[in-house]
Write a protein that holds these residues in place. Structure first.
Motif, PDB file in Angstrom:
ATOM      1  N   GLY A  32       5.196 -79.446  18.644  1.00  0.00           N
ATOM      2  CA  GLY A  32       6.087 -80.130  19.794  1.00  0.00           C
ATOM      3  C   GLY A  32       6.895 -78.628  20.400  1.00  0.00           C
ATOM      4  O   GLY A  32       6.963 -77.700  19.682  1.00  0.00           O
ATOM      5  N   THR A  33       7.778 -79.058  21.483  1.00  0.00           N
ATOM      6  CA  THR A  33       8.516 -78.125  22.093  1.00  0.00           C
ATOM      7  C   THR A  33       9.760 -77.817  21.003  1.00  0.00           C
ATOM      8  O   THR A  33      10.173 -76.512  21.171  1.00  0.00           O
ATOM      9  N   LYS A  34      10.067 -78.757  20.129  1.00  0.00           N
ATOM     10  CA  LYS A  34      11.276 -78.575  19.277  1.00  0.00           C
ATOM     11  C   LYS A  34      10.755 -78.212  17.802  1.00  0.00           C
ATOM     12  O   LYS A  34      11.536 -78.057  17.278  1.00  0.00           O
ATOM     13  N   ASN A  35       9.360 -78.525  17.530  1.00  0.00           N
ATOM     14  CA  ASN A  35       9.184 -78.156  16.464  1.00  0.00           C
ATOM     15  C   ASN A  35       7.716 -77.456  16.480  1.00  0.00           C
ATOM     16  O   ASN A  35       6.733 -78.037  15.625  1.00  0.00           O
ATOM     17  N   PRO A  36       7.427 -76.215  16.977  1.00  0.00           N
ATOM     18  CA  PRO A  36       6.075 -75.765  17.228  1.00  0.00           C
ATOM     19  C   PRO A  36       5.817 -75.250  15.619  1.00  0.00           C
ATOM     20  O   PRO A  36       6.650 -74.798  14.847  1.00  0.00           O
ATOM     21  N   ASP A  37       4.584 -75.189  15.126  1.00  0.00           N
ATOM     22  CA  ASP A  37       3.800 -74.600  14.131  1.00  0.00           C
ATOM     23  C   ASP A  37       3.875 -73.061  14.252  1.00  0.00           C
ATOM     24  O   ASP A  37       2.844 -72.536  14.908  1.00  0.00           O
ATOM     25  N   VAL A  38       4.717 -72.278  13.780  1.00  0.00           N
ATOM     26  CA  VAL A  38       4.705 -70.830  14.037  1.00  0.00           C
ATOM     27  C   VAL A  38       3.486 -70.364  13.193  1.00  0.00           C
ATOM     28  O   VAL A  38       3.000 -69.315  13.881  1.00  0.00           O
TER      29      VAL A  38
ATOM     30  N   ALA B 254       0.613 -71.539  12.945  1.00  0.00           N
ATOM     31  CA  ALA B 254      -0.772 -71.975  13.872  1.00  0.00           C
ATOM     32  C   ALA B 254      -0.403 -71.154  15.013  1.00  0.00           C
ATOM     33  O   ALA B 254      -1.872 -70.627  15.474  1.00  0.00           O
ATOM     34  N   ILE B 255       0.563 -70.841  15.455  1.00  0.00           N
ATOM     35  CA  ILE B 255       0.519 -69.825  16.829  1.00  0.00           C
ATOM     36  C   ILE B 255       0.140 -68.753  16.253  1.00  0.00           C
ATOM     37  O   ILE B 255      -0.595 -67.890  17.130  1.00  0.00           O
ATOM     38  N   ALA B 256       0.725 -68.055  15.322  1.00  0.00           N
ATOM     39  CA  ALA B 256       0.442 -66.597  14.551  1.00  0.00           C
ATOM     40  C   ALA B 256      -1.310 -66.527  14.629  1.00  0.00           C
ATOM     41  O   ALA B 256      -1.893 -65.385  14.897  1.00  0.00           O
ATOM     42  N   ALA B 257      -1.620 -67.518  14.076  1.00  0.00           N
ATOM     43  CA  ALA B 257      -3.148 -67.490  13.797  1.00  0.00           C
ATOM     44  C   ALA B 257      -4.005 -67.253  14.849  1.00  0.00           C
ATOM     45  O   ALA B 257      -4.972 -66.923  15.092  1.00  0.00           O
ATOM     46  N   LEU B 258      -3.436 -67.934  16.146  1.00  0.00           N
ATOM     47  CA  LEU B 258      -4.094 -67.668  17.619  1.00  0.00           C
ATOM     48  C   LEU B 258      -3.996 -66.234  18.042  1.00  0.00           C
ATOM     49  O   LEU B 258      -4.724 -66.001  19.010  1.00  0.00           O
ATOM     50  N   ARG B 259      -3.293 -65.471  17.510  1.00  0.00           N
ATOM     51  CA  ARG B 259      -3.270 -64.064  17.902  1.00  0.00           C
ATOM     52  C   ARG B 259      -2.760 -63.865  19.320  1.00  0.00           C
ATOM     53  O   ARG B 259      -3.699 -63.169  20.012  1.00  0.00           O
ATOM     54  N   PRO B 260      -1.714 -64.438  19.873  1.00  0.00           N
ATOM     55  CA  PRO B 260      -1.426 -64.357  21.312  1.00  0.00           C
ATOM     56  C   PRO B 260      -0.991 -63.082  21.479  1.00  0.00           C
ATOM     57  O   PRO B 260      -0.029 -62.344  20.750  1.00  0.00           O
ATOM     58  N   ASP B 261      -1.137 -62.687  22.683  1.00  0.00           N
ATOM     59  CA  ASP B 261      -0.527 -61.333  23.184  1.00  0.00           C
ATOM     60  C   ASP B 261       0.837 -61.583  23.814  1.00  0.00           C
ATOM     61  O   ASP B 261       1.925 -60.787  23.891  1.00  0.00           O
ATOM     62  N   LEU B 262       1.132 -63.107  23.964  1.00  0.00           N
ATOM     63  CA  LEU B 262       2.679 -63.449  24.547  1.00  0.00           C
ATOM     64  C   LEU B 262       2.868 -65.091  24.318  1.00  0.00           C
ATOM     65  O   LEU B 262       1.653 -65.827  24.558  1.00  0.00           O
ATOM     66  N   VAL B 263       3.818 -65.501  23.990  1.00  0.00           N
ATOM     67  CA  VAL B 263       4.153 -66.939  23.893  1.00  0.00           C
ATOM     68  C   VAL B 263       5.314 -67.142  24.974  1.00  0.00           C
ATOM     69  O   VAL B 263       6.590 -66.197  25.154  1.00  0.00           O
ATOM     70  N   LEU B 264       5.151 -68.246  25.748  1.00  0.00           N
ATOM     71  CA  LEU B 264       5.998 -68.582  26.780  1.00  0.00           C
ATOM     72  C   LEU B 264       7.017 -69.644  26.144  1.00  0.00           C
ATOM     73  O   LEU B 264       6.465 -70.493  25.510  1.00  0.00           O
ATOM     74  N   ALA B 265       8.344 -69.259  26.676  1.00  0.00           N
ATOM     75  CA  ALA B 265       9.294 -70.190  26.043  1.00  0.00           C
ATOM     76  C   ALA B 265      10.484 -70.484  26.994  1.00  0.00           C
ATOM     77  O   ALA B 265      10.392 -69.860  28.164  1.00  0.00           O
ATOM     78  N   ASN B 266      11.414 -71.352  27.013  1.00  0.00           N
ATOM     79  CA  ASN B 266      12.384 -71.681  27.695  1.00  0.00           C
ATOM     80  C   ASN B 266      13.853 -71.875  26.727  1.00  0.00           C
ATOM     81  O   ASN B 266      13.527 -72.556  25.740  1.00  0.00           O
ATOM     82  N   GLU B 267      14.902 -71.320  27.476  1.00  0.00           N
ATOM     83  CA  GLU B 267      15.900 -71.237  26.605  1.00  0.00           C
ATOM     84  C   GLU B 267      16.604 -72.754  26.259  1.00  0.00           C
ATOM     85  O   GLU B 267      17.275 -73.088  25.225  1.00  0.00           O
TER      86      GLU B 267
END
Length: 239
Positions: free
Chosen positions: A43-49, A51-64
């Motif tokens: 979710g937006t408040k509980n992302p799986d860090v 799992a995200i890192a495993a995708l090897r993204p060049d960029l992660v988009l977020a909002n304050e």
């Protein structure tokens, strides 16, 4: 082509329709565009860090506002590049969208962004009125100061009763909301899903405008349609 993960539903839609194939991950709440086929990373408040890192993204988009600082810090600690947007007015939203799309490799400003700017420049305010704008109940929470949705409503002629409140999303008891005697109560269908049977009954004698929450709170392709859709809902409530 960069690999991008989005933690913000509005930005997910904006990137997906502008730079197809760039997104490799998005939250469970990213429901637009329909049929988006990417890895879901929580979710937006509980992302799986992890799992995200495993995708090897060049960029992660977020909002304050939509994402928590500890999660963003954890993503950076994992060595990921995180672009954090701040969007509290329409003008700021349009600028941030350009920044995000450029960072995602979009070669030019998309047509929907040009159309959104034109639609809001040509907006005709409805009959001026005061309003309270609940976003939750149990407890009741409303739009306060310095919000994107509040800025859109102001451009349409709606003065938020709590626009000068110290908090951006204050909790206000229902009896106080009623005592404010607004001309109108504006009830979006997100984050709380207000409906004709759930919301208006709490404000007897006050006109209620049921609005599409995506039109009121999302910054992306929906902005091109939002002024017309919101104005229709506001005018219908005045009748």
């Amino acid at each position: 082509m960069p690999r991008v993960v989005s933690l913000v539903p509005s930005l997910t839609e904006a990137v997906a329709v502008t730079a197809p194939g760039v997104l490799v991950g998005a939250t469970d709440w990213c429901g637009h565009p329909a049929g988006l086929d990417v890895v879901r990373i929580g979710g937006t408040k509980n992302p799986d860090v992890a799992a995200i890192a495993a995708l090897r993204p060049d960029l992660v988009l977020a909002n304050e506002e939509e994402n928590r600082a500890p999660d963003l810090a954890a993503l950076r600690a994992a060595g990921l590049d995180v672009l954090v947007t701040e969007i509290r007015t329409l003008d700021q939203g349009l600028r941030e969208l350009e920044r995000v799309l450029a960072a995602c490799g979009a070669p030019r400003r998309p047509r929907w962004l040009v159309e959104a700017e034109a639609a809001w420049e040509a907006v005709t305010p409805v009959e001026p009125c005061t309003a309270v704008v609940p976003i939750w109940r149990r407890p009741w929470m409303v739009l306060g100061r310095d919000t994107f949705a509040g800025d859109l409503l102001a451009r349409l002629g709606v003065r938020n009763v709590y626009a000068d409140h110290p908090d951006r999303y204050p909790r206000i008891p229902l009896d106080e909301l009623r005592a404010a005697a607004p001309d109108l109560v504006v009830l979006p269908d997100e984050p709380y899903r207000f409906t004709r049977d759930d919301g208006p009954e709490a404000f007897p004698g006050t006109a209620a405008a049921l609005v599409d929450g995506r039109m009121l709170t999302w910054y992306g392709p929906s902005l091109a349609e939002a002024p017309r859709a919101l104005a229709r809902a506001l005018r219908a409530a005045h009748r």
